[in-house]
Motif scaffolding. Sequence first.
Motif, PDB file in Angstrom:
ATOM      1  N   ASN A  28     -31.597   8.885  49.976  1.00  0.00           N
ATOM      2  CA  ASN A  28     -30.775   7.789  49.446  1.00  0.00           C
ATOM      3  C   ASN A  28     -30.145   6.908  50.523  1.00  0.00           C
ATOM      4  OD1 ASN A  28     -30.185  10.394  47.424  1.00  0.00           O
ATOM      5  ND2 ASN A  28     -30.849   8.499  46.443  1.00  0.00           N
ATOM      6  N   GLU A  54     -22.196 -13.319  38.934  1.00  0.00           N
ATOM      7  CA  GLU A  54     -23.368 -12.563  38.544  1.00  0.00           C
ATOM      8  C   GLU A  54     -24.143 -13.190  37.382  1.00  0.00           C
ATOM      9  OE1 GLU A  54     -22.033  -8.433  38.032  1.00  0.00           O
ATOM     10  OE2 GLU A  54     -20.748  -8.763  39.765  1.00  0.00           O
ATOM     11  N   ASP A  56     -33.602   8.199  42.611  1.00  0.00           N
ATOM     12  CA  ASP A  56     -32.858   6.965  42.828  1.00  0.00           C
ATOM     13  C   ASP A  56     -32.974   6.576  44.302  1.00  0.00           C
ATOM     14  OD1 ASP A  56     -31.425   4.993  41.769  1.00  0.00           O
ATOM     15  OD2 ASP A  56     -29.508   6.062  41.638  1.00  0.00           O
ATOM     16  N   CYS A  70     -27.462   2.804  48.431  1.00  0.00           N
ATOM     17  CA  CYS A  70     -27.280   2.080  47.178  1.00  0.00           C
ATOM     18  C   CYS A  70     -27.312   3.084  46.046  1.00  0.00           C
ATOM     19  CB  CYS A  70     -28.390   1.051  46.996  1.00  0.00           C
ATOM     20  SG  CYS A  70     -28.140   0.016  45.576  1.00  0.00           S
ATOM     21  N   ARG A 100     -23.514  -0.155  42.884  1.00  0.00           N
ATOM     22  CA  ARG A 100     -24.274  -1.330  42.458  1.00  0.00           C
ATOM     23  C   ARG A 100     -23.349  -2.291  41.734  1.00  0.00           C
ATOM     24  NH1 ARG A 100     -29.014   2.005  41.723  1.00  0.00           N
ATOM     25  NH2 ARG A 100     -28.292   2.682  39.698  1.00  0.00           N
ATOM     26  N   ALA A 101     -23.573  -3.589  41.947  1.00  0.00           N
ATOM     27  CA  ALA A 101     -22.675  -4.614  41.404  1.00  0.00           C
ATOM     28  C   ALA A 101     -22.517  -4.492  39.890  1.00  0.00           C
ATOM     29  CB  ALA A 101     -23.189  -6.006  41.766  1.00  0.00           C
ATOM     30  N   ASP A 102     -23.605  -4.159  39.199  1.00  0.00           N
ATOM     31  CA  ASP A 102     -23.499  -4.139  37.741  1.00  0.00           C
ATOM     32  C   ASP A 102     -22.865  -2.850  37.217  1.00  0.00           C
ATOM     33  OD1 ASP A 102     -25.726  -2.918  38.752  1.00  0.00           O
ATOM     34  OD2 ASP A 102     -26.961  -3.267  36.971  1.00  0.00           O
ATOM     35  N   GLU A 103     -22.700  -1.869  38.073  1.00  0.00           N
ATOM     36  CA  GLU A 103     -22.086  -0.633  37.594  1.00  0.00           C
ATOM     37  C   GLU A 103     -20.677  -0.429  38.130  1.00  0.00           C
ATOM     38  OE1 GLU A 103     -24.225   2.996  37.408  1.00  0.00           O
ATOM     39  OE2 GLU A 103     -26.162   1.964  37.205  1.00  0.00           O
ATOM     40  N   TRP A 104     -20.360  -1.129  39.159  1.00  0.00           N
ATOM     41  CA  TRP A 104     -19.032  -1.023  39.753  1.00  0.00           C
ATOM     42  C   TRP A 104     -17.982  -1.568  38.792  1.00  0.00           C
ATOM     43  CZ3 TRP A 104     -16.419   1.134  43.616  1.00  0.00           C
ATOM     44  CH2 TRP A 104     -15.175   0.605  43.964  1.00  0.00           C
ATOM     45  N   LYS A 158     -15.698  -6.746  43.522  1.00  0.00           N
ATOM     46  CA  LYS A 158     -17.050  -6.440  44.001  1.00  0.00           C
ATOM     47  C   LYS A 158     -17.012  -5.081  44.669  1.00  0.00           C
ATOM     48  CE  LYS A 158     -19.800 -10.509  45.118  1.00  0.00           C
ATOM     49  NZ  LYS A 158     -20.292 -11.263  46.283  1.00  0.00           N
TER      50      LYS A 158
END
Lengths: 523, 152
Positions: free
Chosen positions: B79, A180, B122, B89, B94-98, B65
């Motif tokens: 959604n 990332e 959202d 989503c 989301r990748a940055d919140e997982w 991931k």
Amino acid sequence: MDSDDEVNSVISSEDLGGDADSSVGDFGGDDSDVDFDELQEHDGFDTQEKDLKPRKKAFEIDHKVYSPEDIQRQQDDQVAEVATLLEQPHESTAILLRYGRWNKERLIEQYMDNQEEVLDKAGLGQDVQKSPPRIEVIDGFVCDICCEDTPGLRSFALKCGHRFCVDCYRQYLAQKIRGEGEAARIKCPGDGCNRVVDAKSLDILVRTDLTDRYHQLLMRTYVDDKENLKWCPSPNCVYAIECGVRKRDLTRVVPTVFCDCKHSFCFGCTLPDHQPCPCSLVKLWLKKCEDDSETANWISANTKECPKCHSTIEKNGGCNHMTCRKCRNEFCWMCMGMWSEHGTSWYNCSRFEEKSGLDARDAQARSRQSLERYLHYFNRYHNHEQSAKLDKDIFHKTEKKMTLLQSASDMSWIEVQFLEEASQALQRCRQTLKWTYAFAYYLARNNETEIFEDNQKNLELAVEDLSEMFEKPTDQLSGLRVEMMDKTTFCNRRRIVVLDDTAKRLKEGVSYNLHFYGFGVVC
Amino acid sequence: MAANKRIMKELGEINTNPPPGCAIRLAKEDDINLWDVTMDGPQDSPYTGGKFHIQIVLPKEYPFKPPVLTFRTKIYHPNVTNDDKGAMCLGMLRADEWKPPNKIVDVLKLVRAVLAAPQPDDAVEAGIANEFKTDRKAFDKTAQDWVKKYAK
């Protein structure tokens, strides 16, 4: 310098930057509300040294090139300075500064206002002074990520206490850093935890290949966070440029900067040098060219508009008797007049005097005019772009020419350098000319525009002359040496005239042709 | 793979104690990275009475991931994308919140909560979100029609 500096006995950015401008530029955000003009004038009388140098041209912009080492040192110095002030260890200070996007004034202010909140938000919590985190083996530990519970499993936790096995931690970090591209704001893997993984913990956990990438990314973030710093966009270039020009100055100045890697680019939009055309117009123009140029060319060459409903019509058959598919209007392709006025004279349209035909052609002419106008500027813009490419090809042959010339005549190496200089002048001037046409497309008609066009014409004439000489066979070149040197100097001087004049105009505010300016505006 | 142990454990736990309104099984016997979920539409929502087929793909980097979740049953919801993908989503997906300790069971609970209470701010379908906010009746009607049409 004022007495404030003595209080903070650590090195400030001024020592790095060398001149007063860099310190002004250092504090992004609110504190940096220094007007561009002030910045420039300030520069004029502050340092006596500068008075000795030739006066700066209106289009030249102060900037400085930094190597990765300089950037690292800048960060270290700022961390050291702020660390003393906040009485925090270096690691935590670095995290705080990254959290505050390197705006140290604002960070210090916020920190003084509400220390706990800032620490918390930055992911540092309260107990930053305690023993540093380390890898441990804890009895009965089960990793919440991989569900491994083997006795002797090595695990790691930040101050927040969210403990995971070392393998999972590593994989998590690798995913963040490599997958990332995250560095400065990697959070603890714990569910809902906002604590940031600091550089020291990272060093404990990951191997060198990842650490290198991590530090690279940290450096990226530092430069990206600072409004007065930008990476040179040239491929593989490692330098960053510092420049005091702000976003809101960009309508009045075109900040071309020169990197040590020889690449010159616009500090505002990082596209290759586009003086004298301002960034916003460059963006408009490029978008327009992308959308329109080919289509417009084709439309102009192959179609006409229906005199009644102005639909664009392509003639796909041989007959001049046209029927508009949209409004069913019947007209003659030749004279654009109504077909009913033609009677039976099908094939030779001899009826040019007809009123409806005249009117229709007038309207047509008007609507085509804006297209023609665009094509006028586009073709010239495009031509210089192409010629610059061709000149560049020749430039690659120049070195060969130079050696040939050396052997053919009695000239020394230094004496054949004029060819390289000529070639570089051509490149530079064509680049400038190219953008003068994009610029001119948006200009309003007035006296100043006429002066601009005169300057543009003079430069273009000079460039074409030089370009012609440049293409002469090698045996004639030695005889042209003095003439070419003169022409090179002349071209460079004409280019400066164009740039200087437009830079001054931009600063005062240019009036644009609103019709075209508004045409196809992108958000 | 360390991930296998984790996935097996999650699968075991979720089967002995499934989240409300969900039935979970592997789509294929030999692939533990592809899960099939049948979710009942929550009570007191326009989706009640519907049965929604949701597919969960666990990427090979799982749990580092996030899982990828798709609605295989068409659903009228702000959604969920209204196309053949049926992608969703949301927050933790989301990748940055997982975060790696997050579990599929948490994801399913979230999905069900979002079915019960859509998050129009959202949204992936702006049109549906707008209708949800401005004309709730029309939204409910279409959502119910779709349940009858696709989710029975």
